[in-house]
Write an enzyme that holds these catalytic residues in place. Structure first.
Site, PDB file in Angstrom:
ATOM      1  N   HIS A 132      51.190 -20.640  -6.566  1.00  8.51           N
ATOM      2  CA  HIS A 132      50.959 -22.048  -6.878  1.00  8.51           C
ATOM      3  C   HIS A 132      49.577 -22.540  -6.450  1.00  8.51           C
ATOM      4  O   HIS A 132      49.383 -23.735  -6.266  1.00  8.51           O
ATOM      5  CB  HIS A 132      52.065 -22.898  -6.258  1.00  8.51           C
ATOM      6  CG  HIS A 132      53.427 -22.579  -6.820  1.00  8.51           C
ATOM      7  ND1 HIS A 132      54.610 -22.976  -6.237  1.00  8.51           N
ATOM      8  CD2 HIS A 132      53.784 -21.877  -7.927  1.00  8.51           C
ATOM      9  CE1 HIS A 132      55.631 -22.533  -6.950  1.00  8.51           C
ATOM     10  NE2 HIS A 132      55.171 -21.859  -7.973  1.00  8.51           N
ATOM     11  N   VAL A 264      57.023   3.481  -8.312  1.00 10.98           N
ATOM     12  CA  VAL A 264      57.095   4.501  -7.268  1.00 10.98           C
ATOM     13  C   VAL A 264      58.514   4.514  -6.712  1.00 10.98           C
ATOM     14  O   VAL A 264      59.062   3.469  -6.345  1.00 10.98           O
ATOM     15  CB  VAL A 264      56.040   4.230  -6.175  1.00 10.98           C
ATOM     16  CG1 VAL A 264      56.282   5.097  -4.943  1.00 10.98           C
ATOM     17  CG2 VAL A 264      54.650   4.482  -6.746  1.00 10.98           C
ATOM     18  N   HIS A 521      57.467 -17.259   0.678  1.00 13.26           N
ATOM     19  CA  HIS A 521      56.520 -16.637   1.617  1.00 13.26           C
ATOM     20  C   HIS A 521      57.174 -15.485   2.374  1.00 13.26           C
ATOM     21  O   HIS A 521      57.096 -15.425   3.599  1.00 13.26           O
ATOM     22  CB  HIS A 521      55.996 -17.691   2.599  1.00 13.26           C
ATOM     23  CG  HIS A 521      55.232 -18.790   1.929  1.00 13.26           C
ATOM     24  ND1 HIS A 521      54.926 -19.978   2.537  1.00 13.26           N
ATOM     25  CD2 HIS A 521      54.703 -18.866   0.679  1.00 13.26           C
ATOM     26  CE1 HIS A 521      54.233 -20.744   1.694  1.00 13.26           C
ATOM     27  NE2 HIS A 521      54.095 -20.102   0.560  1.00 13.26           N
TER      28      HIS A 521
HETATM   29  C1  LIG Z   1      56.272 -18.538  -7.034  1.00 16.80           C
HETATM   30  C2  LIG Z   1      55.332 -18.285  -5.888  1.00 16.80           C
HETATM   31  C3  LIG Z   1      54.451 -19.278  -5.476  1.00 16.80           C
HETATM   32  C4  LIG Z   1      53.584 -19.057  -4.411  1.00 16.80           C
HETATM   33  N1  LIG Z   1      52.649 -20.011  -4.088  1.00 16.80           N
HETATM   34  C5  LIG Z   1      51.689 -19.708  -3.186  1.00 16.80           C
HETATM   35  C6  LIG Z   1      50.574 -20.573  -2.998  1.00 16.80           C
HETATM   36  O1  LIG Z   1      50.458 -21.625  -3.629  1.00 16.80           O
HETATM   37  N2  LIG Z   1      49.637 -20.211  -2.098  1.00 16.80           N
HETATM   38  C7  LIG Z   1      49.721 -19.065  -1.368  1.00 16.80           C
HETATM   39  O2  LIG Z   1      48.850 -18.821  -0.529  1.00 16.80           O
HETATM   40  N3  LIG Z   1      50.764 -18.225  -1.532  1.00 16.80           N
HETATM   41  C8  LIG Z   1      51.720 -18.499  -2.443  1.00 16.80           C
HETATM   42  N4  LIG Z   1      52.732 -17.616  -2.674  1.00 16.80           N
HETATM   43  C9  LIG Z   1      52.831 -16.411  -1.817  1.00 16.80           C
HETATM   44  C10 LIG Z   1      51.869 -15.294  -2.171  1.00 16.80           C
HETATM   45  O3  LIG Z   1      51.599 -15.268  -3.544  1.00 16.80           O
HETATM   46  C11 LIG Z   1      52.464 -13.953  -1.734  1.00 16.80           C
HETATM   47  O4  LIG Z   1      52.813 -14.029  -0.373  1.00 16.80           O
HETATM   48  C12 LIG Z   1      51.498 -12.794  -1.906  1.00 16.80           C
HETATM   49  O5  LIG Z   1      51.089 -12.701  -3.247  1.00 16.80           O
HETATM   50  C13 LIG Z   1      52.134 -11.468  -1.485  1.00 16.80           C
HETATM   51  O6  LIG Z   1      51.219 -10.423  -1.688  1.00 16.80           O
HETATM   52  P1  LIG Z   1      51.642  -8.913  -1.527  1.00 16.80           P
HETATM   53  O7  LIG Z   1      50.414  -8.111  -1.754  1.00 16.80           O
HETATM   54  O8  LIG Z   1      52.364  -8.744  -0.233  1.00 16.80           O
HETATM   55  O9  LIG Z   1      52.734  -8.636  -2.650  1.00 16.80           O
HETATM   56  P2  LIG Z   1      52.651  -8.883  -4.225  1.00 16.80           P
HETATM   57  O10 LIG Z   1      51.467  -9.697  -4.580  1.00 16.80           O
HETATM   58  O11 LIG Z   1      53.976  -9.366  -4.651  1.00 16.80           O
HETATM   59  O12 LIG Z   1      52.370  -7.426  -4.811  1.00 16.80           O
HETATM   60  C14 LIG Z   1      53.285  -6.371  -4.838  1.00 16.80           C
HETATM   61  C15 LIG Z   1      53.007  -5.553  -6.093  1.00 16.80           C
HETATM   62  O13 LIG Z   1      53.647  -4.287  -5.990  1.00 16.80           O
HETATM   63  C16 LIG Z   1      54.281  -3.986  -7.231  1.00 16.80           C
HETATM   64  N5  LIG Z   1      55.393  -3.078  -6.926  1.00 16.80           N
HETATM   65  C17 LIG Z   1      56.521  -3.367  -6.246  1.00 16.80           C
HETATM   66  N6  LIG Z   1      57.306  -2.279  -6.162  1.00 16.80           N
HETATM   67  C18 LIG Z   1      56.658  -1.275  -6.782  1.00 16.80           C
HETATM   68  C19 LIG Z   1      56.966   0.088  -7.012  1.00 16.80           C
HETATM   69  N7  LIG Z   1      58.097   0.648  -6.546  1.00 16.80           N
HETATM   70  N8  LIG Z   1      56.080   0.848  -7.724  1.00 16.80           N
HETATM   71  C20 LIG Z   1      54.918   0.294  -8.198  1.00 16.80           C
HETATM   72  N9  LIG Z   1      54.590  -1.003  -7.993  1.00 16.80           N
HETATM   73  C21 LIG Z   1      55.443  -1.785  -7.291  1.00 16.80           C
HETATM   74  C22 LIG Z   1      54.733  -5.333  -7.733  1.00 16.80           C
HETATM   75  O14 LIG Z   1      55.026  -5.313  -9.107  1.00 16.80           O
HETATM   76  C23 LIG Z   1      53.551  -6.209  -7.358  1.00 16.80           C
HETATM   77  O15 LIG Z   1      52.559  -6.217  -8.343  1.00 16.80           O
HETATM   78  C24 LIG Z   1      53.616 -17.812  -3.732  1.00 16.80           C
HETATM   79  C25 LIG Z   1      54.488 -16.807  -4.147  1.00 16.80           C
HETATM   80  C26 LIG Z   1      55.340 -17.024  -5.224  1.00 16.80           C
HETATM   81  C27 LIG Z   1      56.250 -15.911  -5.669  1.00 16.80           C
END
Ligand SMILES: Cc1cc2nc3c(=O)[nH]c(=O)nc-3n(C[C@H](O)[C@H](O)[C@H](O)COP(=O)(O)OP(=O)(O)OC[C@H]3O[C@@H](n4cnc5c(N)ncnc54)[C@H](O)[C@@H]3O)c2cc1C
Ligand SMILES: *[C@@H]1O[C@H](CO)[C@@H](O)[C@H](O)[C@H]1NC(C)=O
Length: 579
Positions: A132, A264, A521
């Protein structure tokens, strides 16, 4: 329109966008899919192209002497994801894992369903393709706790500041020309702008009058107070996902290959050493090897899932689903999330038509604010996102029913209150919740969704704190602006809270339990300090690291995308140093 109709409209809009996707309007931007063969080998394999994985893959492949394979379960971000005004229509789509929480018999009971939707990105950019847009960093105090958990001072806020700046390219001239410019990066890959609409100013003044600090910039070391937020939106109005900022610019690098639509299923472990991954492609299962290291960046639900499928996890749990234990570790424990409590205020009457916004704008004007219950304390206890809906029942329905899955009766009451009035819709969070949940395997089948117990409000301290602190927050009704327009808290009719006096903490505890949702989060399910060491290496297994929200030792004050991005920037440097 009512909540039921709004949900139907939401679904058909998502379907319409899915049809539009076949036109491939933005395909040119994204790295192409490389069909990797069975038994191929790379120096580094990064699993998950989300907020963190895209950063890690980009930074590692800056060195032309190493090659990197980035594996992503989803595909390209859809066209609609890049336009801020369309954010409510991104979840419950092909770009979402569409996970739900387990019914714990306690939280989420007064909801449309007795579980929560837990949207999580499944596309290049991961959840940064759905988020967002709020760009906040958290408070130095949050990172002091990180450094303590990691027993490593390099994780404190001041030591991370160079990494916050490294990603950032600030495009807001007002802050660039201000005293706080030194806290910002000016030439990083992620363009950051600021909410500048004036509708928030009267609210900032009101919160100022009842004792809160008003700030222009909420991302310095001094974060407690109220401000218009910074955005993950470029000055051209385009979403600054990690795919946009870290993958699109690296498209031409021959040493960075991206494999999409590939899941994976486990890490290949030889003795105590990770040697690569097994993955499920549209053409079947293959193994790919990593000569140097494998990095899991699959997010707070899927990273613990992959580790457990690989035999790294709680011994008893693994045995119960029939997975041979490689290393006994508290993987999946300590899941954390910010509980969202929705509270709304009704302000002046108005029959103004809703001002149309361009696609480049977040749909309604907004501000953020945080505060402490003990007024002497120099860091926040709670944090809020506040959205201004002026004679805009449709926005209120969209927020309460599509973005948050509140009970239809609640959504309809909010929309009724917002017809002919301005309503301030607030999402209230306890900054560092004490409750924790778990991520478990449903079975040994990698295609089963994980079992997610959010643990929301399971520690009674969280219910108490939210109740007390909300009473503190709504003191804004005593400000002159609120008094002048007859501004009042909307006490939605909650069947479970009948007979409780609105002035009591008992009522507010009931309110919190009935008006809660996730703030999306999810974090800390493979936390540094228990599953990982301070260099994000998986304890017990060599050549394997975790870099994503699951590695965070604890929540930070506010939205967490920036915390995840900074963690990934630091991880990439640590990997470079160690190799
Ligand atoms: C609806 C929503 C609104 C949000 N709003 C905000 C905001 O306004 N501001 C803010 O700061 N944060 C916000 N957040 C939180 C923030 O976006 C997340 O905390 C952050 O993106 C998490 O990053 P990550 O790298 O941990 O995981 P992710 O960005 O979720 O990345 C994980 C990736 O791994 C891939 N994956 C998973 N399993 C596998 C597998 N087995 N094999 C291959 N690929 C795989 C997934 O498809 C994904 O692309 C929001 C989150 C959501 C869902
Ligand atoms: C922020 O840092 C400055 C400079 O070190 C310091 O003077 C100030 O007290 C800090 N503010 C807070 C709230 O810690």
């Amino acid at each position: 329109m009512d909540a039921t109709a709004m949900i139907a409209t939401g679904k058909s809009t998502v379907a319409l966008f899915l049809a539009l996707t076949s036109l491939g309007l933005t395909t040119y931007k994204w790295p192409t899919h490389v069909p990797v063969q069975d038994k191929a080998a790379y120096d580094y394999i990064v699993v998950g192209a989300g907020t963190a994985g895209s950063v890690v893959a980009n930074r590692l492949s800056e060195d032309p002497n190493v090659n990197v394979l980035l594996i992503e379960a989803g595909g390209d971000p859809h066209w609609e994801a890049q336009h801020p005004i369309l954010f409510p229509y991104l979840t419950k789509s092909e770009m979402d894992w569409n996970y739900i929480s387990e019914d714990d018999g306690y939280s989420a009971q007064y909801h449309r369903n007795k579980y929560l939707d837990l949207p999580s990105g499944k596309a290049l950019g991961g959840s940064s393709t759905l988020h967002h847009f709020y760009y906040v960093r958290g408070d130095p105090y949050d990172y002091k706790l990180w450094a303590e958990a990691a027993n490593d001072d390099s994780w404190n806020w001041w030591n991370l500041l160079p990494y916050f700046k490294k990603s950032e390219r600030l495009e807001d001239q007002y802050i660039i020309d201000s005293e706080t410019a030194s806290f910002h990066g000016m030439d990083g890959p992620v363009a950051i702008t600021r909410e500048t609409r004036s509708q928030s100013l009267k609210y900032l003044e009101a919160f100022g009058e009842v004792g809160h600090k008003i700030m222009d910039d909420s991302t310095t070391n001094d974060t407690m107070g109220f401000a218009r937020p910074l955005w993950y939106i470029s000055k051209e109005g385009i979403r600054q996902s990690s795919a946009e900022c870290f993958l699109a610019p690296a498209k031409g690098r021959s040493n960075l290959q991206v494999m999409k639509s590939t899941t994976v299923t486990k890490v290949l472990i030889d003795g105590d050493k990770a040697i690569g991954v097994e993955c499920s492609t549209p053409d079947g299962l293959i193994n790919i090897y990593a000569n140097k290291e494998t990095i899991l960046s699959a997010g707070a639900f899927n990273t613990p899932k992959i580790l457990m499928l690989s035999g790294v996890g709680p011994k008893e749990h693994l045995e119960s689903v029939g997975i041979p234990v490689v290393y006994d570790s508290p993987v999946g424990q300590n899941l954390q999330d910010h509980v969202a409590v929705v509270v709304a205020h009704k302000l002046e009457q108005t029959n103004d038509a809703v001002a149309p916004q361009p696609p480049s704008d977040f749909p309604v004007p907004t501000f953020i604010g945080s505060g402490a219950f003990n007024k002497g304390q120099d860091y926040s206890d709670w944090v809020t996102l506040n959205l201004i809906c002026r004679n805009n029942p449709a926005a209120l329905l969209l927020l309460s029913s599509v973005v948050f899955g509140l009970h239809d009766d609640v959504c309809n009451q909010l929309a009724a209150a917002g017809t002919g009035s301005e309503v301030l819709f607030t999402v209230f969070n306890k900054a560092r919740p004490s409750s924790t949940g778990t991520v478990e395997l449903r079975s040994a089948d990698p295609h089963d969704s994980p079992k997610i117990f959010t643990g929301h409000l399971s520690n009674s301290i969280d219910l108490e704190d939210n109740a007390k602190w909300l009473q503190d927050f709504i003191k804004v009704t005593q400000s002159s602006y609120f008094k002048r327009v007859g501004g009042e808290t909307i006490y939605v009719d909650l069947p479970n809270c009948q007979g409780l006096d609105h002035d009591t903490t008992e009522y507010w505890k009931c309110y919190v339990l009935n008006m809660m949702d996730t703030t999306f989060h999810y974090s800390s399910s493979c936390r540094m300090g228990s599953v990982l060491d301070s260099r994000l290496r998986v304890l017990g297994i060599k050549n394997l690291r975790v870099g994503d929200a699951s590695a965070m030792p604890n929540q930070v004050t506010g939205n967490i995308n920036t915390a995840v991005m900074v963690l990934a920037e630091k991880l990439a440097d640590m990997i470079k140093e160690d190799n």
